[in-house]
Design a protein around this motif. Structure first.
Motif, PDB file in Angstrom:
ATOM      1  N   GLU A  99      -5.676 -24.551 -53.609  1.00 46.76           N
ATOM      2  CA  GLU A  99      -5.088 -23.416 -52.878  1.00 46.76           C
ATOM      3  C   GLU A  99      -4.696 -22.339 -53.883  1.00 46.76           C
ATOM      4  N   LYS A 100      -5.540 -21.361 -54.039  1.00 42.36           N
ATOM      5  CA  LYS A 100      -5.254 -20.279 -54.966  1.00 42.36           C
ATOM      6  C   LYS A 100      -4.308 -19.267 -54.340  1.00 42.36           C
ATOM      7  N   VAL A 101      -3.299 -18.879 -55.096  1.00 38.30           N
ATOM      8  CA  VAL A 101      -2.358 -17.866 -54.613  1.00 38.30           C
ATOM      9  C   VAL A 101      -3.040 -16.504 -54.697  1.00 38.30           C
ATOM     10  N   ASP A 102      -3.293 -15.908 -53.534  1.00 34.59           N
ATOM     11  CA  ASP A 102      -3.963 -14.606 -53.493  1.00 34.59           C
ATOM     12  C   ASP A 102      -2.978 -13.445 -53.576  1.00 34.59           C
ATOM     13  N   ASP A 103      -1.789 -13.663 -53.044  1.00 33.06           N
ATOM     14  CA  ASP A 103      -0.824 -12.563 -53.031  1.00 33.06           C
ATOM     15  C   ASP A 103       0.585 -13.101 -52.844  1.00 33.06           C
ATOM     16  N   LEU A 104       1.539 -12.275 -53.243  1.00 31.31           N
ATOM     17  CA  LEU A 104       2.955 -12.560 -53.030  1.00 31.31           C
ATOM     18  C   LEU A 104       3.553 -11.362 -52.306  1.00 31.31           C
ATOM     19  N   GLU A 105       4.161 -11.601 -51.170  1.00 34.13           N
ATOM     20  CA  GLU A 105       4.765 -10.518 -50.401  1.00 34.13           C
ATOM     21  C   GLU A 105       6.210 -10.342 -50.860  1.00 34.13           C
ATOM     22  N   ILE A 106       6.525  -9.109 -51.281  1.00 37.16           N
ATOM     23  CA  ILE A 106       7.830  -8.837 -51.883  1.00 37.16           C
ATOM     24  C   ILE A 106       8.628  -7.870 -51.014  1.00 37.16           C
ATOM     25  N   LYS A 107       9.917  -8.132 -50.902  1.00 32.70           N
ATOM     26  CA  LYS A 107      10.824  -7.209 -50.211  1.00 32.70           C
ATOM     27  C   LYS A 107      12.178  -7.261 -50.885  1.00 32.70           C
ATOM     28  N   ASN A 108      12.660  -6.087 -51.310  1.00 34.11           N
ATOM     29  CA  ASN A 108      13.958  -5.990 -51.981  1.00 34.11           C
ATOM     30  C   ASN A 108      14.049  -6.940 -53.176  1.00 34.11           C
ATOM     31  N   GLN A 109      12.999  -6.917 -54.036  1.00 31.36           N
ATOM     32  CA  GLN A 109      12.921  -7.748 -55.249  1.00 31.36           C
ATOM     33  C   GLN A 109      13.083  -9.240 -54.939  1.00 31.36           C
ATOM     34  N   ILE A 114       0.908 -16.121 -50.182  1.00 36.41           N
ATOM     35  CA  ILE A 114      -0.285 -16.094 -49.330  1.00 36.41           C
ATOM     36  C   ILE A 114      -1.493 -16.673 -50.071  1.00 36.41           C
ATOM     37  N   THR A 115      -2.144 -17.637 -49.443  1.00 37.24           N
ATOM     38  CA  THR A 115      -3.409 -18.178 -49.944  1.00 37.24           C
ATOM     39  C   THR A 115      -4.488 -17.854 -48.917  1.00 37.24           C
ATOM     40  N   LYS A 116      -5.688 -18.295 -49.169  1.00 41.09           N
ATOM     41  CA  LYS A 116      -6.792 -18.010 -48.255  1.00 41.09           C
ATOM     42  C   LYS A 116      -6.555 -18.596 -46.871  1.00 41.09           C
ATOM     43  N   SER A 117      -5.903 -19.754 -46.817  1.00 46.78           N
ATOM     44  CA  SER A 117      -5.753 -20.443 -45.533  1.00 46.78           C
ATOM     45  C   SER A 117      -4.314 -20.620 -45.062  1.00 46.78           C
ATOM     46  N   HIS A 118      -3.327 -20.222 -45.887  1.00 46.52           N
ATOM     47  CA  HIS A 118      -1.929 -20.443 -45.494  1.00 46.52           C
ATOM     48  C   HIS A 118      -1.046 -19.253 -45.870  1.00 46.52           C
ATOM     49  N   ARG A 119       0.061 -19.188 -45.175  1.00 46.58           N
ATOM     50  CA  ARG A 119       1.136 -18.246 -45.508  1.00 46.58           C
ATOM     51  C   ARG A 119       2.404 -19.091 -45.656  1.00 46.58           C
TER      52      ARG A 119
END
Length: 415
Positions: free
Chosen positions: A220-230, A236-241
């Motif tokens: 499960e490669k980490v594709d993104d990280l959702e950031i809010k207020n540091q 987020i991976t290809k198949s999971h949040r």
């Protein structure tokens, strides 16, 4: 208070972090982009080495790196390239190669390695692990007077730090290694060191963690990280949040690219190391470093491992045959009756060690993200420092007083 914690990275640092986090009552999930059965955590020398007190960024290392730059079989190979991250790392590494830094680094390296060795022994006892753990010490074998002189200086520094080490003559070595011929003039014996068989410990730890409810997501490669207020609000991976209260970045050489998504610029380079195993009897009883060749030798359960080299050439898993050959030649050079076969060399494997510019790991919480703990950059000391790092991570997540001062490990430190 129990927290949901996601550990990014299923290598030895990630597993040890998960171990201590679940001991604190946290709900832990491990996410790794690989199948979690290969890489640096599996091909290392298995040393638990408080003796390795000198950071990689020591005086003279950069000069050696330049001299060896065009020799792909050298112990340290730095591939030049016009990459901004590499150039920043090189500049910071060069700045760190000074006596003052080494003096400051020695005690913190030693303290973390000593703590980790103690914790490895505790885990085996408390959890009834049966993986190899032997405290036979490690030999530093020298073929030249110049190398022996340098090793004796290191031994003196180690003694000043309270570590047990003796000079050994060729006669001493014949008693310590009665079943193998040695082509050396002498060396030192760090009695403070221990060794293990990495794949055994990794397998036992994964089995234990799964039994305790730790959830594993492999491939499960980490594709993104959702950031809010540091703060990380989603991974987020290809198949999971994924959602969690706290995150631990223990992704080894891949930690730098992931940290950029948070505005954290970890200076890290992947340092490739190689290993050759032989299951044929060698007669070797004690682990050793072949000093001039920078090759490690470890008698593991059922086989002997020869490994080494530091190849800083970006993230890749290509096997450089020249480097494998150099390790094999070093084995025969120091142990004249041992010759590694072509088949054994063909089965060589490599792993990427995350190397910081100052030879110290990144352990701690960046000011740029309130719910992230960084645990990466241990270079060749990842195995030696893993349990101590895991314990520090759990203490930071739990808001407890840390077992060691982590100031010099801070991920926001300047170079």
């Amino acid at each position: 208070m129990s927290k949901q914690v996601i550990v990014i990275g299923g290598g030895i640092i990630g597993l040890c972090s998960a171990y201590y986090l679940q001991k604190e009552g946290h709900q832990v999930t491990i996410i790794d982009q690989s199948n979690m059965d290969a890489g640096a955590s599996y091909v290392n020398a298995g040393y638990l080495s408080p003796s390795h007190i000198i950071p990689l960024s020591a005086p003279g290392v950069m000069l050696k790196g330049f001299k060896w730059m065009f020799n792909s079989a050298s112990p340290l190979y730095i591939k030049p390239r016009l990459d901004p991250d590499f150039l920043k790392w090189t500049y910071a590494f060069n700045k760190s190669c000074n006596p003052n830094h080494v003096k400051k680094a020695i005690p913190v390296i030693k303290d973390l390695a000593v703590l980790s060795q103690e914790l490895y022994a505790d885990i085996r006892e408390y959890e009834h692990f049966t993986s190899q753990y032997r405290k036979d010490g490690i030999l530093m074998l020298c073929q030249t007077e110049k190398a022996l002189e340098e090793e004796l200086k290191t031994a003196y520094l180690a003694t000043e730090e309270g570590l047990e080490v003796n000079e050994v003559t060729l006669a001493d070595l014949r008693k310590l290694e009665p079943n193998v011929k040695l082509n050396v003039i002498g060396g030192t014996h760090f009695k403070c060191d221990a060794h293990t068989t990495p794949n055994e410990f990794m397998a036992e730890m994964k089995t234990y963690l799964k039994a305790k409810g730790v959830v594993f997501y492999a491939n499960e490669k980490v594709d993104d990280l959702e950031i809010k207020n540091q703060k990380i609000v989603a991974l987020i991976t290809k198949s999971h949040r994924f959602h969690a209260d706290e995150f631990v970045l223990a992704a080894g050489s891949w930690s730098a690219s992931l940290s950029k998504k948070l505005g954290i610029h970890l200076l890290l380079q992947a340092g490739k190391g190689y290993r050759i195993n032989t299951s044929r009897p060698t007669g070797i009883k004690l682990p050793a470093i072949l000093t001039e060749s920078k090759v490690a030798v470890t008698p593991m359960n059922g086989f002997t491992r020869f490994g080494g080299t530091m190849e800083i050439a970006g993230i890749n898993d290509k096997i450089n045959k020249n480097r494998v050959t150099a390790i094999a030649r070093a084995a025969t050079k120091y142990y004249p009756e041992i010759t590694l076969t072509e088949s054994e060399k063909d089965n060589a494997a490599s792993g990427l060690r995350p190397v910081s510019p100052d030879g110290l790991p990144y352990i701690g919480k960046s000011t740029k993200c309130s719910n992230l703990i960084v645990a990466a950059g241990h270079a060749m000391m990842g195995w030696s420092m893993a349990t101590g790092t895991g314990k520090l991570v759990s203490e930071l997540v739990s808001g407890k007083k840390v077992s060691l001062d982590v100031t010099m490990f801070h991920p926001d430190r300047k170079f």
